[in-house]
Design an enzyme around this catalytic site. Structure first.
Site, PDB file in Angstrom:
ATOM      1  N   SER A  68      12.030 -16.280  -2.217  1.00  0.00           N
ATOM      2  CA  SER A  68      11.370 -17.797  -2.966  1.00  0.00           C
ATOM      3  C   SER A  68       9.879 -17.678  -2.560  1.00  0.00           C
ATOM      4  O   SER A  68       8.862 -18.589  -3.036  1.00  0.00           O
ATOM      5  CB  SER A  68      11.950 -19.350  -2.055  1.00  0.00           C
ATOM      6  OG  SER A  68      12.541 -19.082  -1.156  1.00  0.00           O
ATOM      7  N   ASP A 106      15.431 -11.710   2.997  1.00  0.00           N
ATOM      8  CA  ASP A 106      16.095 -12.036   1.802  1.00  0.00           C
ATOM      9  C   ASP A 106      15.741 -10.319   0.991  1.00  0.00           C
ATOM     10  O   ASP A 106      14.726 -10.393   0.667  1.00  0.00           O
ATOM     11  CB  ASP A 106      15.018 -13.170   0.934  1.00  0.00           C
ATOM     12  CG  ASP A 106      16.144 -13.673  -0.081  1.00  0.00           C
ATOM     13  OD1 ASP A 106      17.506 -12.985   0.559  1.00  0.00           O
ATOM     14  OD2 ASP A 106      16.113 -14.446  -0.674  1.00  0.00           O
ATOM     15  N   LYS A 136      19.727 -10.938   3.109  1.00  0.00           N
ATOM     16  CA  LYS A 136      20.863 -11.902   2.178  1.00  0.00           C
ATOM     17  C   LYS A 136      20.968 -10.596   1.095  1.00  0.00           C
ATOM     18  O   LYS A 136      19.264 -10.378   1.136  1.00  0.00           O
ATOM     19  CB  LYS A 136      19.873 -12.509   2.767  1.00  0.00           C
ATOM     20  CG  LYS A 136      20.704 -13.896   1.412  1.00  0.00           C
ATOM     21  CD  LYS A 136      20.203 -15.681   1.655  1.00  0.00           C
ATOM     22  CE  LYS A 136      19.274 -15.529   0.623  1.00  0.00           C
ATOM     23  NZ  LYS A 136      19.519 -15.544  -1.167  1.00  0.00           N
ATOM     24  N   GLU A 204      24.289 -21.316  -3.566  1.00  0.00           N
ATOM     25  CA  GLU A 204      23.162 -22.477  -4.151  1.00  0.00           C
ATOM     26  C   GLU A 204      24.105 -23.000  -5.540  1.00  0.00           C
ATOM     27  O   GLU A 204      24.708 -22.417  -6.053  1.00  0.00           O
ATOM     28  CB  GLU A 204      22.182 -21.518  -4.414  1.00  0.00           C
ATOM     29  CG  GLU A 204      21.736 -22.219  -4.672  1.00  0.00           C
ATOM     30  CD  GLU A 204      19.748 -21.449  -4.851  1.00  0.00           C
ATOM     31  OE1 GLU A 204      20.001 -20.062  -4.453  1.00  0.00           O
ATOM     32  OE2 GLU A 204      19.044 -21.783  -5.524  1.00  0.00           O
TER      33      GLU A 204
HETATM   34  O1  KIV Z   1      14.855 -17.428  -1.772  1.00  0.00           O
HETATM   35  C1  KIV Z   1      15.653 -18.622  -1.291  1.00  0.00           C
HETATM   36  O2  KIV Z   1      14.446 -19.326  -0.191  1.00  0.00           O
HETATM   37  C2  KIV Z   1      16.734 -18.698  -1.252  1.00  0.00           C
HETATM   38  C3  KIV Z   1      17.149 -19.564  -0.307  1.00  0.00           C
HETATM   39  C4  KIV Z   1      16.927 -21.051  -2.111  1.00  0.00           C
HETATM   40  C5  KIV Z   1      18.370 -20.133  -0.266  1.00  0.00           C
HETATM   41  O3  KIV Z   1      17.073 -17.604  -1.475  1.00  0.00           O
END
Ligand code: KIV
Length: 289
Positions: A68, A106, A136, A204
């Site tokens: 994000s 992420d 993640k 989510e």
């Molecule tokens: O990238 C992000 O902020 C996310 C969250 C919404 C869990 O994956």
């Protein structure tokens, strides 16, 4: 989860920083313990040193350097354009500035889908160059082999199911997932990813009842964003949580609770500064050498 449960009894057997400098780090087993004890923990996104150190000081157990960042740092309309090379310096800044939190990097779109080998290579970069503690990835049971390969390589994996923003074009936009009979699909995803070695399952935009069923179906802790209150952890994007994102035409999601109004505070501060400069009030003698 009380911060006092975060004690780190590990030592540094091969030299390096003294164990005391690492005491209090949240580890993946602390999240598992939280679920066993019926406790909850908090996760926030962070993309830079100041937010990382403030959230760490506040006792937030997990910091996510989310893809994000595409929307909240780089100004894109979706999370798809951000790259590993763009995220790596943000991950490193957060990991370097947060002495206690578990830092999760992420996987951006395009960095793991092709093969387990591609995912392992990306995970190695995030742990080695970014100094993250875990990664993640978005996706369901289909990615079980990928998760297995990463876990075998020593990379802790948080799985992200339900609404997965990188698939927004495939899913037809921002839509709640796992309604009605579709709940069974999410349970299958979560159990397959747990069996593959994921240490945690994030959901989510999932109905609270589905999230509760998923949480009951797995032993690993779950984290929710728009997934009700039955999960072990909760996560929010920090700019939503602190009210930095907003203004005309910006819609805040139903699942967001705003704990501050940073946008108004910054707007007021910037306006006051601009006025002071234009009127000659700043700098004053006390700011001059
Ligand atoms: O990238 C992000 O902020 C996310 C969250 C919404 C869990 O994956």
């Amino acid at each position: 989860m009380a911060p006092s449960t975060n004690s780190d009894d590990s030592t540094a057997p091969y030299g390096g920083p003294a164990p005391t400098s690492r005491s209090g780090r949240t580890r993946i087993h602390h999240l598992a313990q939280a679920k066993e004890r019926g406790e909850h923990f908090a996760m926030l996104t962070a993309y830079d040193q100041y937010t990382a150190s403030i959230f760490d000081e506040a006792g937030i157990e997990v910091l996510l350097v989310g893809d994000s960042a595409a929307n909240n740092v780089f100004g894109h309309a979706t999370s798809l354009p951000v790259t590993v090379d763009e995220l790596l310096p943000l991950v490193r800044a957060v990991a370097t500035s947060a002495p206690h939190a578990l830092v999760v990097a992420d996987f951006p779109f395009g960095s793991y889908e092709q093969s387990p080998a591609q995912a392992v290579a990306t995970g190695v970069r995030f742990l080695k160059e970014g100094l993250a503690h875990a990664v993640k990835l978005e996706g369901g049971a289909y990615y079980a082999d990928t998760v297995r390969a990463m876990v075998q390589a020593g990379i802790p994996v948080m799985a992200h199911i339900g609404f997965t923003p990188q698939s927004e074009h495939a899913l037809g936009g921002y839509r709640v997932q796992g309604r009605g009979d579709d709940a069974a699909r999410l349970i299958e995803d979560a159990t397959a990813l747990e069996a593959a070695g994921a240490f945690c399952v994030l959901m989510e935009m999932v109905p609270a009842s589905t999230a509760a069923a998923v949480d009951a179906a797995v032993d690993v802790p779950t984290i929710g964003i728009g997934a009700g209150s039955a999960t072990t952890g909760q996560v929010l994007v920090w700019q939503d949580m602190a009210g930095l994102r907003g203004g005309e035409g910006v819609k805040v999601a139903k699942f967001v609770k705003q704990y501050a109004d940073l946008r108004t505070s910054l707007l007021d501060a910037a306006r006051a500064y601009g006025q002071d400069v234009r009127s000659g009030q700043f700098p004053g003698p006390e700011h001059s050498f």
